[in-house]
Design a protein around this motif. Structure first.
Motif, PDB file in Angstrom:
ATOM      1  N   GLN A 159       2.938  -2.742  -3.566  1.00 50.12           N
ATOM      2  CA  GLN A 159       3.379  -1.907  -4.592  1.00 50.12           C
ATOM      3  C   GLN A 159       2.037  -0.964  -5.289  1.00 50.12           C
ATOM      4  O   GLN A 159       2.471  -0.084  -5.424  1.00 50.12           O
ATOM      5  N   PHE A 160       0.964  -1.891  -5.128  1.00 47.73           N
ATOM      6  CA  PHE A 160      -0.437  -1.056  -5.641  1.00 47.73           C
ATOM      7  C   PHE A 160      -0.615  -0.043  -4.640  1.00 47.73           C
ATOM      8  O   PHE A 160      -1.085   1.179  -4.885  1.00 47.73           O
ATOM      9  N   ASN A 161      -0.604  -0.443  -3.191  1.00 47.96           N
ATOM     10  CA  ASN A 161      -0.942   0.563  -2.064  1.00 47.96           C
ATOM     11  C   ASN A 161       0.304   1.681  -2.215  1.00 47.96           C
ATOM     12  O   ASN A 161      -0.225   2.917  -1.782  1.00 47.96           O
ATOM     13  N   ALA A 162       1.614   1.465  -2.274  1.00 48.70           N
ATOM     14  CA  ALA A 162       2.605   2.566  -2.525  1.00 48.70           C
ATOM     15  C   ALA A 162       2.168   3.397  -3.520  1.00 48.70           C
ATOM     16  O   ALA A 162       2.208   4.605  -3.499  1.00 48.70           O
TER      17      ALA A 162
ATOM     18  N   THR B 268      -1.169   3.891  -4.821  1.00 52.57           N
ATOM     19  CA  THR B 268      -2.114   4.969  -4.769  1.00 52.57           C
ATOM     20  C   THR B 268      -1.817   5.833  -3.667  1.00 52.57           C
ATOM     21  O   THR B 268      -2.698   6.904  -3.494  1.00 52.57           O
ATOM     22  N   GLU B 269      -0.825   5.631  -2.729  1.00 54.52           N
ATOM     23  CA  GLU B 269      -0.644   6.652  -1.701  1.00 54.52           C
ATOM     24  C   GLU B 269      -0.152   8.148  -2.226  1.00 54.52           C
ATOM     25  O   GLU B 269      -0.088   8.962  -1.900  1.00 54.52           O
ATOM     26  N   GLU B 270       0.654   7.602  -3.468  1.00 53.36           N
ATOM     27  CA  GLU B 270       1.596   8.685  -4.144  1.00 53.36           C
ATOM     28  C   GLU B 270       0.594   9.732  -4.745  1.00 53.36           C
ATOM     29  O   GLU B 270       0.846  10.817  -5.102  1.00 53.36           O
ATOM     30  N   GLU B 271      -0.704   9.087  -5.312  1.00 53.19           N
ATOM     31  CA  GLU B 271      -1.433   9.950  -6.046  1.00 53.19           C
ATOM     32  C   GLU B 271      -2.090  10.961  -5.156  1.00 53.19           C
ATOM     33  O   GLU B 271      -2.493  11.179  -4.162  1.00 53.19           O
TER      34      GLU B 271
END
Length: 140
Positions: free
Chosen positions: A132-135, A137-140
């Motif tokens: 969830q964290f990785n997802a 940070t990828e959206e930003e």
């Protein structure tokens, strides 16, 4: 993709010097669908972190070649592992050890002996939180 198939891709590094405990945890994780690399020494842990990528790291507190706190600090500063979830495993059930481990940067703390289903749920939860964290940070 089913949850079980997703777990098969998940790699866990297990560090515990007690062969019997290490073997039991390794089998439990494999039965849960995880790929496990199990080592008994801190130096083996650091070598594996340099060679491979893992989704989760399980660290024993008492190791023969290095203090668990020092290993945890090295893991937290290792380029391949600094953002990976770490669960601290220990037979030492005192608040000082627990507090220090959280200060250094563990994500969860499991006292041995533990309930297998609770342990697997904690492992799955830490990997889910990492995803969830990785997802995010990828959206930003």
């Amino acid at each position: 993709m089913s949850e079980e198939h997703a777990r098969l891709r998940r790699r866990i590094l297990l560090v515990d010097d007690d062969y019997g405990v290490r073997t039991l945890i390794e089998k439990l994780l494999e039965m849960g669908g995880y790929s496990v690399t199990a080592v008994g020494l801190a130096r083996e842990c650091l070598k594996r972190l340099s060679e491979s990528t893992f989704d989760l790291i399980l660290l024993d507190h008492v190791l023969p070649d290095m203090d668990g706190f020092l290993l945890l600090q090295l893991v937290r500063h290792h380029p391949g592992a600094n953002r990976k979830p770490v669960i601290y495993l220990t037979g030492i059930a005192d608040d000082t050890t627990k507090q220090r481990a959280f200060e250094i940067g563990i994500d969860d703390y499991v006292e041995k002996p533990f309930d297998p289903s609770d342990f697997l749920a904690r492992v799955a939860r830490q990997i889910q939180l990492k995803d969830q964290f990785n997802a995010g940070t990828e959206e930003e």
